[in-house]
Design a protein around this motif. Sequence first.
Motif, PDB file in Angstrom:
ATOM      1  N   THR A   1       0.809  -1.212   0.000  1.00 26.67           N
ATOM      2  CA  THR A   1       0.000   0.000   0.000  1.00 26.67           C
ATOM      3  C   THR A   1       0.845   1.265   0.000  1.00 26.67           C
ATOM      4  N   LEU A   2       1.753   1.371   0.961  1.00 23.46           N
ATOM      5  CA  LEU A   2       2.536   2.607   1.027  1.00 23.46           C
ATOM      6  C   LEU A   2       3.490   2.732  -0.148  1.00 23.46           C
ATOM      7  N   THR A   3       4.077   1.641  -0.583  1.00 21.66           N
ATOM      8  CA  THR A   3       4.956   1.703  -1.751  1.00 21.66           C
ATOM      9  C   THR A   3       4.174   2.166  -2.972  1.00 21.66           C
TER      10      THR A   3
ATOM     11  N   ARG B   1       6.034  12.554   2.844  1.00 21.76           N
ATOM     12  CA  ARG B   1       5.219  12.193   4.005  1.00 21.76           C
ATOM     13  C   ARG B   1       4.992  10.683   4.059  1.00 21.76           C
ATOM     14  N   ARG B   2       4.680  10.082   2.914  1.00 18.96           N
ATOM     15  CA  ARG B   2       4.434   8.635   2.869  1.00 18.96           C
ATOM     16  C   ARG B   2       5.727   7.838   3.097  1.00 18.96           C
ATOM     17  N   GLU B   3       6.850   8.340   2.581  1.00 19.73           N
ATOM     18  CA  GLU B   3       8.126   7.654   2.816  1.00 19.73           C
ATOM     19  C   GLU B   3       8.486   7.689   4.298  1.00 19.73           C
ATOM     20  N   ASP B   4       8.255   8.831   4.938  1.00 23.11           N
ATOM     21  CA  ASP B   4       8.502   8.944   6.376  1.00 23.11           C
ATOM     22  C   ASP B   4       7.574   8.002   7.149  1.00 23.11           C
ATOM     23  N   GLN B   5       6.333   7.962   6.747  1.00 23.66           N
ATOM     24  CA  GLN B   5       5.358   7.070   7.378  1.00 23.66           C
ATOM     25  C   GLN B   5       5.796   5.610   7.232  1.00 23.66           C
ATOM     26  N   LYS B   6       6.233   5.248   6.052  1.00 24.66           N
ATOM     27  CA  LYS B   6       6.688   3.882   5.799  1.00 24.66           C
ATOM     28  C   LYS B   6       7.900   3.550   6.663  1.00 24.66           C
TER      29      LYS B   6
ATOM     30  N   THR C   1      -1.458  -1.733  18.190  1.00 23.66           N
ATOM     31  CA  THR C   1      -1.621  -0.351  17.754  1.00 23.66           C
ATOM     32  C   THR C   1      -1.212  -0.198  16.293  1.00 23.66           C
ATOM     33  N   LEU C   2      -0.075  -0.757  15.931  1.00 21.73           N
ATOM     34  CA  LEU C   2       0.413  -0.657  14.557  1.00 21.73           C
ATOM     35  C   LEU C   2      -0.555  -1.317  13.583  1.00 21.73           C
ATOM     36  N   TYR C   3      -1.089  -2.458  13.965  1.00 24.06           N
ATOM     37  CA  TYR C   3      -2.070  -3.148  13.115  1.00 24.06           C
ATOM     38  C   TYR C   3      -3.260  -2.229  12.838  1.00 24.06           C
ATOM     39  N   GLU C   4      -3.775  -1.596  13.872  1.00 21.09           N
ATOM     40  CA  GLU C   4      -4.913  -0.685  13.697  1.00 21.09           C
ATOM     41  C   GLU C   4      -4.543   0.528  12.841  1.00 21.09           C
ATOM     42  N   GLN C   5      -3.352   1.075  13.042  1.00 23.87           N
ATOM     43  CA  GLN C   5      -2.904   2.223  12.257  1.00 23.87           C
ATOM     44  C   GLN C   5      -2.756   1.859  10.782  1.00 23.87           C
ATOM     45  N   VAL C   6      -2.158   0.738  10.511  1.00 20.91           N
ATOM     46  CA  VAL C   6      -1.942   0.329   9.131  1.00 20.91           C
ATOM     47  C   VAL C   6      -3.284   0.054   8.459  1.00 20.91           C
ATOM     48  N   LYS C   7      -4.184  -0.605   9.167  1.00 14.34           N
ATOM     49  CA  LYS C   7      -5.520  -0.839   8.610  1.00 14.34           C
ATOM     50  C   LYS C   7      -6.204   0.470   8.282  1.00 14.34           C
ATOM     51  N   ALA C   8      -6.095   1.458   9.168  1.00 16.31           N
ATOM     52  CA  ALA C   8      -6.720   2.755   8.946  1.00 16.31           C
ATOM     53  C   ALA C   8      -6.110   3.462   7.732  1.00 16.31           C
ATOM     54  N   HIS C   9      -4.788   3.361   7.576  1.00 16.53           N
ATOM     55  CA  HIS C   9      -4.123   4.031   6.447  1.00 16.53           C
ATOM     56  C   HIS C   9      -4.452   3.367   5.117  1.00 16.53           C
TER      57      HIS C   9
END
Length: 117
Positions: free
Chosen positions: A31-33, A47-52, A106-114
């Motif tokens: 997704t982020l890539t 922003r997306r690279e930093d997020q990744k 937490t990370l699972y929920e964040q990634v799902k949201a993104h």
Amino acid sequence: MSSPRTQISARELTEEIVPHLDLIEKLISTTLTSLIETTDSAEERERREDQKRRFELMLLSIRMNVASVTRRHASVIRAIQNGDRTDSSILQLDENEAIAMDNAKTLYEQVKAHTRT
């Protein structure tokens, strides 16, 4: 903020946490890539690279702590993986491992949201 749990069931570790980490890794990668590669905005790309990078760093820390728990409780984990469905063993977590398990959720929920945005 509440304190992280100091225990986790072997089943939760093997059937929830680890599969979620695999899914997180896949979602981060795909997704982020994809978002990075398809954006025309340099600001959005940055922003997306930093997020990744942040997601990958957190994932690395979590995986290291999962490996620690797995090593310390290897016989219990092996029993679960070999189909011992009667085992309801509780694994004791050190402070870093406890934080990592909370971070995994937490990370699972964040990634799902993104992936929805």
